[in-house]
Each structure stands twice: as structure tokens, then as C-alpha cells.
Scaffold this motif. Sequence first.
Motif, PDB file in Angstrom:
ATOM      1  N   TYR A 219       0.815  -1.224   0.000  1.00 56.10           N
ATOM      2  CA  TYR A 219       0.000   0.000   0.000  1.00 56.10           C
ATOM      3  C   TYR A 219       0.849   1.275   0.000  1.00 56.10           C
ATOM      4  O   TYR A 219       0.484   2.266   0.621  1.00 56.10           O
ATOM      5  CB  TYR A 219      -0.948  -0.020   1.206  1.00 56.10           C
ATOM      6  N   HIS A 220       1.946   1.241  -0.729  1.00 58.16           N
ATOM      7  CA  HIS A 220       2.810   2.434  -0.804  1.00 58.16           C
ATOM      8  C   HIS A 220       2.410   3.362  -1.951  1.00 58.16           C
ATOM      9  O   HIS A 220       2.935   4.468  -2.061  1.00 58.16           O
ATOM     10  CB  HIS A 220       4.273   2.026  -0.959  1.00 58.16           C
ATOM     11  N   PHE A 221       1.531   2.909  -2.818  1.00 61.46           N
ATOM     12  CA  PHE A 221       1.053   3.704  -3.952  1.00 61.46           C
ATOM     13  C   PHE A 221       2.216   4.206  -4.816  1.00 61.46           C
ATOM     14  O   PHE A 221       2.312   5.369  -5.156  1.00 61.46           O
ATOM     15  CB  PHE A 221       0.177   4.868  -3.469  1.00 61.46           C
ATOM     16  N   VAL A 227       0.841   9.600  -4.803  1.00 61.50           N
ATOM     17  CA  VAL A 227      -0.553   9.381  -4.432  1.00 61.50           C
ATOM     18  C   VAL A 227      -1.355   9.049  -5.685  1.00 61.50           C
ATOM     19  O   VAL A 227      -0.844   9.117  -6.802  1.00 61.50           O
ATOM     20  CB  VAL A 227      -1.160  10.621  -3.739  1.00 61.50           C
ATOM     21  N   SER A 228      -2.613   8.713  -5.499  1.00 59.16           N
ATOM     22  CA  SER A 228      -3.503   8.443  -6.629  1.00 59.16           C
ATOM     23  C   SER A 228      -4.876   9.039  -6.316  1.00 59.16           C
ATOM     24  O   SER A 228      -5.174   9.387  -5.161  1.00 59.16           O
ATOM     25  CB  SER A 228      -3.641   6.937  -6.859  1.00 59.16           C
ATOM     26  N   LYS A 229      -5.704   9.150  -7.324  1.00 61.57           N
ATOM     27  CA  LYS A 229      -7.064   9.637  -7.123  1.00 61.57           C
ATOM     28  C   LYS A 229      -7.817   8.728  -6.159  1.00 61.57           C
ATOM     29  O   LYS A 229      -8.609   9.203  -5.325  1.00 61.57           O
ATOM     30  CB  LYS A 229      -7.791   9.707  -8.470  1.00 61.57           C
ATOM     31  N   GLU A 230      -7.560   7.434  -6.254  1.00 61.09           N
ATOM     32  CA  GLU A 230      -8.217   6.470  -5.371  1.00 61.09           C
ATOM     33  C   GLU A 230      -7.866   6.748  -3.915  1.00 61.09           C
ATOM     34  O   GLU A 230      -8.742   6.712  -3.034  1.00 61.09           O
ATOM     35  CB  GLU A 230      -7.801   5.044  -5.756  1.00 61.09           C
ATOM     36  N   MET A 254      -1.737   3.937   5.156  1.00 66.06           N
ATOM     37  CA  MET A 254      -1.926   2.894   6.162  1.00 66.06           C
ATOM     38  C   MET A 254      -3.399   2.549   6.326  1.00 66.06           C
ATOM     39  O   MET A 254      -3.782   1.371   6.293  1.00 66.06           O
ATOM     40  CB  MET A 254      -1.350   3.352   7.499  1.00 66.06           C
ATOM     41  N   MET A 255      -4.239   3.568   6.490  1.00 61.16           N
ATOM     42  CA  MET A 255      -5.651   3.309   6.741  1.00 61.16           C
ATOM     43  C   MET A 255      -6.327   2.681   5.522  1.00 61.16           C
ATOM     44  O   MET A 255      -7.195   1.807   5.658  1.00 61.16           O
ATOM     45  CB  MET A 255      -6.363   4.600   7.132  1.00 61.16           C
ATOM     46  N   PHE A 256      -5.935   3.109   4.333  1.00 56.97           N
ATOM     47  CA  PHE A 256      -6.437   2.478   3.111  1.00 56.97           C
ATOM     48  C   PHE A 256      -6.108   0.988   3.150  1.00 56.97           C
ATOM     49  O   PHE A 256      -6.956   0.140   2.829  1.00 56.97           O
ATOM     50  CB  PHE A 256      -5.804   3.130   1.892  1.00 56.97           C
ATOM     51  N   GLY A 257      -4.874   0.659   3.519  1.00 56.50           N
ATOM     52  CA  GLY A 257      -4.457  -0.730   3.584  1.00 56.50           C
ATOM     53  C   GLY A 257      -5.234  -1.524   4.616  1.00 56.50           C
ATOM     54  O   GLY A 257      -5.645  -2.669   4.364  1.00 56.50           O
ATOM     55  N   LEU A 297      -7.586  15.905  -8.181  1.00 58.63           N
ATOM     56  CA  LEU A 297      -8.400  15.950  -6.979  1.00 58.63           C
ATOM     57  C   LEU A 297      -7.547  16.285  -5.767  1.00 58.63           C
ATOM     58  O   LEU A 297      -6.494  15.699  -5.569  1.00 58.63           O
ATOM     59  CB  LEU A 297      -9.100  14.604  -6.781  1.00 58.63           C
ATOM     60  N   GLU A 298      -8.032  17.221  -4.934  1.00 58.04           N
ATOM     61  CA  GLU A 298      -7.301  17.639  -3.748  1.00 58.04           C
ATOM     62  C   GLU A 298      -7.902  17.052  -2.485  1.00 58.04           C
ATOM     63  O   GLU A 298      -9.061  16.592  -2.474  1.00 58.04           O
ATOM     64  CB  GLU A 298      -7.311  19.170  -3.628  1.00 58.04           C
TER      65      GLU A 298
END
Length: 303
Positions: A219-221, A227-230, A254-257, A297-298
Motif C-alpha cells: 500500500y505504498h502507492f 498518491v492516486s485519485k483512489e 496505512m488506513m487504506f491498507g 483531486l485535492e
Amino acid sequence: MRFLESNNQEIIFENTDVTLFIKREDLLHPLISGNKFRKLKYNLAQAKVEKKDTLLTFGGAFSNHILAVAAAGKEYDFKTIGVIRGEELISQIEENPTLKRAQELGMIFEFVSREDYREKETPKFLNQLKEKFGNFYLLPEGGTNLLAVKGCEEILNEGDATFDYICCAVGTGGTISGIINCSKNSQQVLGFPALKGDFLRKDISKFVTNSNWELITDYHFEGYAKVSKELITFINEFYNKYNIPLDPIYTGKMMFGIFDLIEKKYFPKNSRILVIHTGGLQGIMGMNKLLRQKKQLEITIND
């Protein structure tokens, strides 16, 4: 959803038997935030013992560590020097929210090329800095050393012994090392690196003896400061739902993961998970500046 009155905020996932708590280390201090507060605590005390009145450290354009050291210097009466990666940033201080605030707090900058920056730990480079700035107290990039790990060992308390999993974002490895050292053998510590690659295992192993830890490297993108839009969409939706801000470099990833692992049934039934919010929210402004330039996206919060 309900929240505890303490710094552990409870989130109950309605479609699973997993319970997630967040320890709000980001609320420790407005500028010396989260793990930076922990890492600096004993280093500042040692600098006083050594009668050093100047702190020197290293960092990039939007470094949480740089700003935290500048703020700590202002609050605890130290001069501060930041060796900054990238000579082109000399003319961009006013446009950079991190460097601008650090300068306002009294930090003096030494901008170096990326090539020279890679030599920052060599005796030759450090001697050149001593010749220019005198007898300073040296803080490594990201702040990780033995005293920093000692400070991070205070993140967990007796009440945290009931958790099955402890999760935290990983940069240089100091925070997770402290958490590993003060965790129970029955607990599993999961680290979510912001960097690509598996080299952090070696760095963390220098500070720990326990084996109850693992790095989740999916999950390091695509790497640090990427970063990504997701990811940005997730951070915004998380804030809208829970009123808890996440940064795009560390805690957001981290939280996304963690959410993804919960969906994939990674955690056993009835697991109790404690997530360490390590701060870093000042980086949102810098990231939004870059996203704005790319017309992407911000992040919709700047807490």
C-alpha cells in the motif's frame, strides 16, 4: 458508530466482527505532532545534557520532521538548522508551506544538491557542516535513533494490552521499532511502509529483538510522496465519515491498507485492532499545492 472519550477512538465496522480503534497521537501538539513529539522527547533532553544549543537535521521539501524540529527549537530554546534536499528550493521558500513555517519558527536552511544530500551521513559531509555551523546536536533524517525509539516505546500504555493487532505507518522505522519493543508477545504489530522496497526490515531489526511484527508492503502507492485519485478519494471519504483527518503520505496509505485487509478477511473474527495516528497533517497543504498544479483531486481538509 460511537467514540470513546479517551485518545482511543472506537470505530465499529458494521459488516464485520472486527473492531478498530485509533490512538490520536496527532493531537499531542499542533506542530510537534504525533511520532515526532515522541522521537524528539529524549533527544532534546540529551542535547541539554550535552549543553548543545543548536539542533541540526535533514529533510526534503515537505518534511514533517523539519517542521517539528523547527517548532521544538522555538519552544525549547534551541537554534535549528535544516539541511534541505534540493538546491532549487532556495527560491521557493515562500511558496512552500512547510519551509516557510519552519523559517518563521527560526530555522536556518542549508540547501544542497541531491547528489550531495546522499552523502549526508559521511564523516566528510558532517565535518563540513561542523566547520560552518559549529558544535551542533545531530538529529538524523526522520529523527530515528536509539533515543527516538525510546520515546516511541511510550506510545502504548497498559490499557492497550487488550488489542490483538497494532498498526502504524512506517517511514524510517523508528516509530514501529518503539511500538514493537513495548508490545506484548501476544500482539501482532503491522507496519505499512510509505516507501517501495523491503529494505526497512533490516533497519527495524537494528532496534528490536521481538519477532511479533510484519511489514505490509502492498500500500505504498508507488512510493514516497506518490498518491492516486483512489487514495485521495479514500482520505476525503474517511474524513467526511469519521471526522478524522489523514495525511496522504503515511496515515492515509496505512488506513487504506487496513480497510482493504478488513474487506479481504485478513484479520480473524473478533480481532481488536489499534491504529496509531502518527500525525503528519501539515503535509496536506504541500500535497494539495502539487495536486492543484496538476489539476487533480485535492484533499478537502487541512486540519
